[in-house]
Design a protein around this motif. Structure first.
Motif: not given
Length: 283
Positions: A203-221
């Motif tokens: 899902l993230c790889r489809q994003a032209d704009v990706l907002v990381a706001a999950a509160g999990v350290r290093g979640l987005v690889k």
């Protein structure tokens, strides 16, 4: 490819200049500077954030008055909030997190009147935000500060937004949900994802704009990031003597533009709170 890092401090300076213009207009009209009351717990767990807010207020010519609360009955805290809400000399009100013991986000939302709600947390502020259909309407409102910071950073990135795909990771009431709506007012097509969403990497790889706001350290690889994407990291985690975000190291090798931690979303969020305090005073 190395991402261009977005300069949150430079954008914060621009926003504080907007706030100063509003402050001076309010002073000319009423004969005094805007006054922001800040309620903070007496412990030092967020002292650096409070100091940053006070510096921002000074830059924007907003008078800040800090009310420190020692641990005590919940009724005492609610009584202080009621007094500040009724005080005609107070133009805007902020309750710092972590909240004083016994106080919840719902308490704050109920206690702070919309006309003094510099953080956009009241039910009325939420309602107005979600009625806004476009950025022209939304940008005039008082909204949750980090959500506003994310939208302003997206605009400052100077990349095409209209019609592009955005994914917001995190559905909190203060960041994820309001940020998703603000991005939709910028004509992005927005997906709001969370910890229960299936296939997050794809899902993230489809994003032209990706907002990381999950509160999990290093979640987005790094492998989750579409090459050339705009990546906005709203995470804040203390690791030793460093601050890190929700985006793992190495993201700069795939992203086109990236908000760093620290120096990205944080200073813009602080400036947004001060701007909204000045905006309330200028009304």
């Amino acid at each position: 490819m190395n991402a261009r890092l977005l300069d949150g401090r430079a954008l914060a300076a621009e926003i504080l200049e907007e706030a100063r213009i509003l402050s001076r207009a309010a002073r000319r009209r009423r004969g005094r500077a805007p006054r922001l009351a800040i309620v903070a717990a007496a412990d030092a767990s967020a002292a650096s954030y409070l100091k940053a807010k006070l510096r921002a207020c000074a830059t924007a010519e907003v008078e800040a008055v800090v009310h420190r609360l020692s641990p005590g009955p919940r009724a005492k805290t609610l009584g202080l909030l009621a007094d500040l809400a009724a005080d005609a000399a107070v133009d805007a009100l902020i309750v710092e997190t972590p909240y004083p013991r016994g106080l919840s986000a719902a308490d704050v939302a109920d206690a702070v009147p919309p006309g003094k709600d510099a953080e956009g947390m009241s039910p009325a502020a939420y309602g107005r935000l979600f009625l806004a259909k476009n950025w022209d309407e939304a940008s005039r409102l008082v909204v949750p500060c980090t959500a506003l910071a994310l939208a302003r950073l997206a605009l400052a990135a100077n990349v095409p937004l209209a019609g592009r795909r955005a994914v917001v990771l995190g559905r909190s009431a203060t960041v994820g949900r309001p940020a998703a709506h603000l991005l939709s007012t910028l004509d992005l097509t927005v997906t709001l994802a969370h910890s229960r969403s299936r296939g997050l990497p794809a899902l993230c790889r489809q994003a032209d704009v990706l907002v990381a706001a999950a509160g999990v350290r290093g979640l987005v690889k790094p492998s989750w990031i579409k090459r050339g994407a705009l990546v906005l990291d709203a995470g804040v985690h203390v690791v030793g003597d460093r601050l890190v975000g929700d985006v793992a190291p190495g993201a700069e090798r795939r992203a086109g533009r990236l908000s760093p931690v620290p120096g990205g979303v944080g200073p813009v969020t602080t400036a947004a709170a001060v701007l909204q305090a000045a905006r309330l005073a200028a009304r």
